[in-house]
Design a protein around this motif. Structure first.
Motif: not given
Length: 147
Positions: A7-8, A10-11, A14-15
């Protein structure tokens, strides 16, 4: 890899993608350009005249996107299209003098954006970044053959 690590990663990607595109749009607007158009100008500046299908492949976008960008840039006087001498169904796109001047402005803007993006990073990390990002891009390329 556990979910928190995934998650870290991928986020963060994305950001970065969203913010980089927004920053690009803000910097291109005064030049009368939209994101994506700068890549087309820079590709033509790098390679010279090219048929739209090859331009689509080089940019990694669908042919209708290149057609739309080309039409807008042509209307603004930055590119011109002509039938390909080899295949009259294909259009060759090339920069005009105005397009070459605009590409030079985009190059300066691109340098500023890259410096802004990597601000605070060690020179060694900056030197490694293109390779790392290209590996990540290749890993999620839909054309990639997976076993």
């Amino acid at each position: 890899m556990d979910f928190d690590q995934a998650d870290g990663i991928n986020q963060a990607i994305r950001r970065l993608s969203l913010r980089h595109r927004a920053r690009t749009a803000a910097l291109l607007a005064p030049l009368g350009l939209h994101p994506g158009q700068e890549a087309l100008l820079l590709e033509l500046d790098r390679t010279g005249p090219m048929i739209q299908a090859k331009l689509s492949d080089a940019l990694g976008v669908e042919p209708p996107s290149v057609t739309l960008m080309t039409r807008k840039l042509e209307a603004a006087g930055h590119v011109r299209r002509a039938p390909s001498p080899e295949d009259r169904r294909a259009s060759v796109v090339e920069l005009t003098d105005s397009g070459r001047a605009l590409a030079d402005q985009v190059k300066a803007l691109w340098c500023d954006l890259a410096e802004e993006t990597v601000s605070g990073m060690a020179a060694e990390a900056v030197a490694d970044l293109p390779g790392i990002l290209n590996t990540l891009t290749g890993n999620v390329d839909p054309k990639r053959v997976t076993a």
